[in-house]
Design a protein around this motif. Structure first.
Motif, PDB file in Angstrom:
ATOM      1  N   TYR A  56      12.948  29.957 -98.974  1.00 13.88           N
ATOM      2  CA  TYR A  56      13.687  29.552 -97.716  1.00 13.88           C
ATOM      3  C   TYR A  56      14.706  30.519 -97.452  1.00 13.88           C
ATOM      4  O   TYR A  56      15.107  31.550 -98.265  1.00 13.88           O
ATOM      5  CB  TYR A  56      14.456  28.230 -97.822  1.00 13.88           C
ATOM      6  N   LEU A  57      15.285  30.492 -96.230  1.00 12.95           N
ATOM      7  CA  LEU A  57      16.529  31.214 -95.724  1.00 12.95           C
ATOM      8  C   LEU A  57      17.622  30.799 -95.931  1.00 12.95           C
ATOM      9  O   LEU A  57      18.078  29.664 -95.536  1.00 12.95           O
ATOM     10  CB  LEU A  57      16.069  31.852 -94.481  1.00 12.95           C
ATOM     11  N   CYS A  58      18.578  31.700 -96.303  1.00 10.94           N
ATOM     12  CA  CYS A  58      20.123  31.404 -96.179  1.00 10.94           C
ATOM     13  C   CYS A  58      20.693  32.376 -95.671  1.00 10.94           C
ATOM     14  O   CYS A  58      20.564  33.517 -95.507  1.00 10.94           O
ATOM     15  CB  CYS A  58      20.752  31.452 -97.881  1.00 10.94           C
ATOM     16  N   ALA A  59      21.937  31.744 -94.688  1.00 12.43           N
ATOM     17  CA  ALA A  59      22.638  32.711 -93.948  1.00 12.43           C
ATOM     18  C   ALA A  59      24.077  32.770 -94.878  1.00 12.43           C
ATOM     19  O   ALA A  59      24.876  31.945 -94.846  1.00 12.43           O
ATOM     20  CB  ALA A  59      23.091  31.936 -92.588  1.00 12.43           C
ATOM     21  N   GLY A  60      23.835  33.667 -95.550  1.00 10.18           N
ATOM     22  CA  GLY A  60      24.589  33.815 -96.979  1.00 10.18           C
ATOM     23  C   GLY A  60      26.017  34.273 -96.829  1.00 10.18           C
ATOM     24  O   GLY A  60      26.682  34.329 -95.755  1.00 10.18           O
ATOM     25  N   ALA A  61      26.691  34.438 -98.037  1.00 11.21           N
ATOM     26  CA  ALA A  61      28.201  34.810 -98.107  1.00 11.21           C
ATOM     27  C   ALA A  61      27.979  36.369 -98.859  1.00 11.21           C
ATOM     28  O   ALA A  61      26.951  36.723 -99.038  1.00 11.21           O
ATOM     29  CB  ALA A  61      28.767  33.769 -98.599  1.00 11.21           C
ATOM     30  N   GLY A  62      29.468  36.735 -98.707  1.00 12.80           N
ATOM     31  CA  GLY A  62      29.406  38.119 -99.431  1.00 12.80           C
ATOM     32  C   GLY A  62      28.383  39.097 -98.939  1.00 12.80           C
ATOM     33  O   GLY A  62      28.832  39.391 -97.474  1.00 12.80           O
ATOM     34  N   LYS A  63      27.712  39.825 -99.685  1.00 13.33           N
ATOM     35  CA  LYS A  63      26.835  40.842 -99.012  1.00 13.33           C
ATOM     36  C   LYS A  63      25.914  40.409 -97.975  1.00 13.33           C
ATOM     37  O   LYS A  63      25.640  41.165 -97.051  1.00 13.33           O
ATOM     38  CB  LYS A  63      26.006  41.513-100.238  1.00 13.33           C
ATOM     39  N   PHE A  64      25.565  39.319 -97.775  1.00 14.65           N
ATOM     40  CA  PHE A  64      24.805  39.089 -96.874  1.00 14.65           C
ATOM     41  C   PHE A  64      25.578  37.762 -95.812  1.00 14.65           C
ATOM     42  O   PHE A  64      24.907  36.922 -95.178  1.00 14.65           O
ATOM     43  CB  PHE A  64      23.373  38.034 -97.462  1.00 14.65           C
ATOM     44  N   ALA A  65      26.736  38.251 -95.643  1.00 14.83           N
ATOM     45  CA  ALA A  65      27.556  37.065 -94.903  1.00 14.83           C
ATOM     46  C   ALA A  65      26.799  36.963 -93.570  1.00 14.83           C
ATOM     47  O   ALA A  65      27.010  36.166 -92.675  1.00 14.83           O
ATOM     48  CB  ALA A  65      28.900  37.488 -94.883  1.00 14.83           C
ATOM     49  N   GLU A  66      26.498  38.275 -92.792  1.00 15.21           N
ATOM     50  CA  GLU A  66      25.854  38.385 -91.547  1.00 15.21           C
ATOM     51  C   GLU A  66      24.702  38.822 -91.440  1.00 15.21           C
ATOM     52  O   GLU A  66      24.249  39.141 -90.251  1.00 15.21           O
ATOM     53  CB  GLU A  66      27.076  39.234 -90.758  1.00 15.21           C
ATOM     54  N   GLN A  67      24.092  38.577 -92.669  1.00 15.54           N
ATOM     55  CA  GLN A  67      22.572  38.924 -92.595  1.00 15.54           C
ATOM     56  C   GLN A  67      21.781  37.786 -93.374  1.00 15.54           C
ATOM     57  O   GLN A  67      22.296  36.635 -93.088  1.00 15.54           O
ATOM     58  CB  GLN A  67      22.410  40.108 -93.513  1.00 15.54           C
ATOM     59  N   PHE A  68      20.697  37.776 -93.676  1.00 16.39           N
ATOM     60  CA  PHE A  68      19.824  36.903 -94.149  1.00 16.39           C
ATOM     61  C   PHE A  68      19.283  37.352 -95.164  1.00 16.39           C
ATOM     62  O   PHE A  68      19.172  38.505 -95.525  1.00 16.39           O
ATOM     63  CB  PHE A  68      18.530  36.515 -93.188  1.00 16.39           C
ATOM     64  N   ALA A  69      18.676  36.277 -96.354  1.00 17.59           N
ATOM     65  CA  ALA A  69      18.200  36.518 -97.501  1.00 17.59           C
ATOM     66  C   ALA A  69      17.254  35.439 -97.676  1.00 17.59           C
ATOM     67  O   ALA A  69      17.573  34.370 -97.462  1.00 17.59           O
ATOM     68  CB  ALA A  69      19.186  36.865 -98.640  1.00 17.59           C
ATOM     69  N   THR A  70      16.085  35.533 -98.409  1.00 20.05           N
ATOM     70  CA  THR A  70      15.239  34.690 -98.861  1.00 20.05           C
ATOM     71  C   THR A  70      15.736  34.188-100.320  1.00 20.05           C
ATOM     72  O   THR A  70      15.595  35.022-101.176  1.00 20.05           O
ATOM     73  CB  THR A  70      13.719  35.064 -98.452  1.00 20.05           C
ATOM     74  N   CYS A  71      15.457  32.849-100.374  1.00 18.70           N
ATOM     75  CA  CYS A  71      15.681  32.180-101.833  1.00 18.70           C
ATOM     76  C   CYS A  71      14.814  31.465-102.186  1.00 18.70           C
ATOM     77  O   CYS A  71      13.716  31.233-101.414  1.00 18.70           O
ATOM     78  CB  CYS A  71      17.230  31.272-101.690  1.00 18.70           C
ATOM     79  N   PHE A  72      14.724  30.897-103.242  1.00 22.16           N
ATOM     80  CA  PHE A  72      13.736  30.135-103.983  1.00 22.16           C
ATOM     81  C   PHE A  72      14.049  29.155-104.655  1.00 22.16           C
ATOM     82  O   PHE A  72      15.177  28.806-105.322  1.00 22.16           O
ATOM     83  CB  PHE A  72      12.817  31.183-105.047  1.00 22.16           C
ATOM     84  N   ALA A  73      13.137  28.055-104.517  1.00 21.01           N
ATOM     85  CA  ALA A  73      13.448  26.584-104.955  1.00 21.01           C
ATOM     86  C   ALA A  73      12.295  25.904-105.605  1.00 21.01           C
ATOM     87  O   ALA A  73      11.154  26.589-105.337  1.00 21.01           O
ATOM     88  CB  ALA A  73      14.207  25.575-103.989  1.00 21.01           C
TER      89      ALA A  73
END
Length: 527
Positions: free
Chosen positions: A109-126
C-alpha cells in the motif's frame, strides 16, 4: 503529455504483437486466446455465466437487472496511518494477495509519508492472518530519513504485486509493475520490478513497458494465463477536453507486452451525469462549480478475473473546477465494467459499486481500489482506499495556506484502507417479481453433466428452468425443472429427479428461467 521516446520505443517493441493479433483475429482467436469464430455457436464450456452484460440474454420479460454494491466490512477502516513514517494518510495504491505457501494475506500500500517522503510517496508492506486484522512488520528496505526501522519496501508507487511460484528463477518470485521516476525520462513512467521476497526490488528491463505515466493497475489472470495492465493516458482529447483515459496491454511472461489498445474513454452518459455525482458529495468540494470545465474522467482501474469474463472497477473522477493550486477538483467513486475479450468493455450500471460514505466519513470524498479483487472461499474481496477529502482539497497539495494556517492534514483530513465483499458471483441479479418473469438465453454449447444456478428466492418464490433446443422448443424430459427455492450459490437443477444433461453437451441448446420472487445471479454447467 506522453514522452515521444517512450511512445516510439513501446510501439516499435510491440509491432510483432500487432502482427500476432491480426493473425489471431484472422484465425478465429481473440487477443486473449478465446475462440471467436465468426458465426459459431457461443460456447459457455463449464464456466459460470454472469448477467453483468447481456451477451447471454436473448429475451427477457418482466424482469429487472439489479446492481448489488459491495458490503462494507463493519470494522472499516482496516488500515490507518498510525506510524510516524506514514504521514497523514495511507492509500490502496497497490494490491492484496493471499500467499498460499505462507498461509497469510499480504498487502502493498501507499503512504503519503513524513520526513524524507513528506511530499512524495512510498510503498509499504502489511501482513494479516485473516485479511481483516493487519500488522505492519518492520521489514523495510528503504530508509525514510530517520534511520529507524520501518515497513517501507519501495520508493515507487502503484505497486501491483503478484507472487509467481511457477517462475524457476527465485529472484523473480515476486513481480511488480509500478510508477517510478527514471533520470532518462522527464516524468513518472511505467516499469517492471522483480523481487525474491517482496521487500527488495530490482528493475527489470531498460525501458517502460507501456506508454503514459502516473496510474497503472496490473493483475494476473489465471484463466487467460496473462498479466493484464491498465495504463493511464494523460491529455487525450475526448469530447472537447484533454482527459485521463485508460488503455489495456497484456503479457504471457511479464517480459514482452502487447501494444496497448483503448479500454476506457468517457462518453456522453458519463458527462451528462457529472452534476448528479457532484451533488452527492457537494459538502466535500473545495471549489464552486465551473460549468465550462465540468466533466468525467477515469483515474484508475481495478479488476477481478472471473472464469468467463473480466470484471473491472473503474475509478470515476468527476471534475467540477480547477483546484486552488492547479490540477483538478472533484470526488472519485468506483463503478463496474465487464469484458469478455479485454477489447470491448460494457458499463451498464453508472452508479457506485462501493457506496460513498456519508459526508465527513473516512471514505466520503474519494475512493480507489486494489489492482485486483481476490476470491476467498465463496467470497469476493475488494480492498479499497478511501479519503474524506476530494482530489483538489488543499491538504493534498500543501501543509499550510499562504497565511500559515493548516490545510487540515492529519487533523481534519486523512486517508485509510477498507474492504467490501460479495458472495460468489453476486454482482448483478436478474429479478422476477411476485407476478413472475422470464429470461431466455441465446443458443450455446456447453461442457459438463449437470446444471447449477446461483439464486435466491423470497417467501414462496421459485425458479423453474427449461432446457430448450436452439429454436426455443423444450427438449423431451427437460420442459420444466422441479421448482428451486431458498438461497444457495449452487442449486443443482433437477428434472423429475434427473440431473444428468451430459447427452446435450456440445449441442446447441438454450435455457429459459421462470422467476417468481427470485434473484438469479449466474448459471454454470459443471463436470
Amino acid at each position: 503529455m506522453m514522452n515521444s521516446h517512450i511512445r516510439d520505443g513501446v510501439v516499435a517493441k510491440s509491432t510483432f504483437h500487432v502482427v500476432l493479433l491480426l493473425l489471431a483475429l484472422l484465425s478465429g482467436k481473440g487477443m486473449c486466446g478465446e475462440t471467436r469464430s465468426p458465426g459459431a455457436v457461443f460456447d459457455v464450456g463449464d464456466r459460470a455465466q454472469l448477467f453483468i452484460d447481456k451477451l447471454i440474454v436473448r429475451q427477457s420479460d418482466n424482469v429487472a437487472f439489479t446492481l448489488h454494491p459491495g458490503k462494507k466490512h463493519p470494522s472499516n477502516p482496516l488500515v490507518v496511518a498510525d506510524q510516524p513514517w506514514e504521514g497523514w494518510r495511507v492509500e490502496m495504491y497497490g494490491n492484496v494477495l493471499f500467499d498460499e505457501q505462507e498461509n497469510c494475506f499480504k498487502m502493498w500500500y501507499l503512504c503519503a509519508g513524513a520526513g524524507k517522503f513528506a511530499e512524495q510517496f512510498a510503498t509499504c508492506f502489511a501482513r494479516s492472518a485473516d485479511g481483516i486484522h493487519w500488522e505492519k512488520p518492520l521489514v523495510g528496505t528503504v530508509d525514510d530519513g530517520s534511520g529507524k526501522p520501518n515497513n517501507i519496501v519501495s520508493p515507487h508507487h502503484l505497486a501491483s504485486v503478484y507472487k509467481d511460484v511457477s517462475d524457476p528463477d527465485p529472484s523473480r518470485r515476486y513481480k511488480m509493475t509500478c510508477s517510478r521516476l527514471d533520470e532518462r525520462y522527464p516524468s513518472y513512467s511505467y516499469w517492471r520490478m522483480v523481487s525474491p521476497d517482496g521487500f527488495t526490488w530490482n528493475l527489470e528491463g531498460n525501458e517502460p513497458f507501456a506508454p503514459g505515466f502516473d496510474v497503472v493497475n496490473t493483475h494476473w489472470d489465471p484463466h487467460r494465463k496473462l498479466f493484464v495492465a491498465f495504463n493511464k493516458t494523460h491529455g487525450l482529447m475526448w469530447r472537447g477536453f484533454p482527459r485521463r483515459c485508460f488503455d489495456v496491454t497484456s503479457s504471457p511472461d511479464f517480459k514482452t507486452w502487447s501494444a496497448p489498445v483503448p479500454a476506457f474513454r468517457p462518453d456522453l452518459a458519463d458527462d451528462a451525469s457529472s452534476l448528479a455525482r457532484l451533488e452527492a458529495t457537494r459538502g466535500a468540494l473545495d471549489r464552486p462549480d465551473d460549468a465550462r470545465l465540468m466533466r468525467t474522467e477515469f483515474y484508475g482501474v481495478g479488476a477481478y478475473p472471473h472464469e468467463s469474463c473480466t470484471i473491472a472497477f473503474p475509478w470515476i473522477f468527476t471534475i467540477n473546477n480547477r483546484a486552488r493550486w492547479g490540477n483538478d477538483e472533484g470526488p472519485m467513486e468506483v463503478q463496474l465494467a465487464v469484458s469478455r475479450d479485454l477489447a470491448q468493455w460494457e458499463r451498464p450500471f453508472r452508479e457506485p459499486i462501493i457506496p460513498m460514505g456519508p459526508l465527513s466519513e473516512w471514505d466520503s470524498g474519494g475512493q480507489v481500489t486494489a489492482s485486483s479483487a481476490i476470491r476467498v472461499g465463496d467470497e469476493i474481496r475488494l480492498y479499497y482506499g478511501g479519503s474524506n477529502c476530494t482530489h483538489g482539497t488543499p491538504a493534498v497539495y500543501r501543509v499550510y495556506f499562504e497565511d500559515g494556517s493548516s490545510t487540515g492534514r492529519q487533523t481534519r483530513f486523512n486517508g485509510s484502507i477498507g474492504l467490501v465483499t460479495w458472495p460468489l458471483d453476486r454482482f448483478v441479479s436478474v429479478d422476477g417479481s411476485s407476478q413472475g418473469g422470464t429470461l431466455t438465453t441465446i443458443p450455446f454449447t456447453f461442457d459438463g453433466g449437470r446444471l447449477e444456478i446461483n439464486a435466491r428466492t423470497k417467501g414462496k418464490g421459485s425458479v423453474v428452468v427449461e432446457l430448450l433446443d436452439a429454436a426455443g422448443k423444450p427438449l423431451d424430459g427437460f420442459a420444466a425443472s422441479e421448482p428451486i427455492q431458498g438461497d444457495d450459490l449452487r442449486h443443482t437443477v433437477r428434472w423429475q429427479a434427473k440431473t444428468d444433461v451430459s447427452a446435450w453437451a456440445q449441442k446447441p441448446v438454450s435455457l429459459r428461467f421462470r422467476l417468481q420472487d427470485a434473484e438469479l445471479y449466474s448459471f454454470a454447467f459443471r463436470k
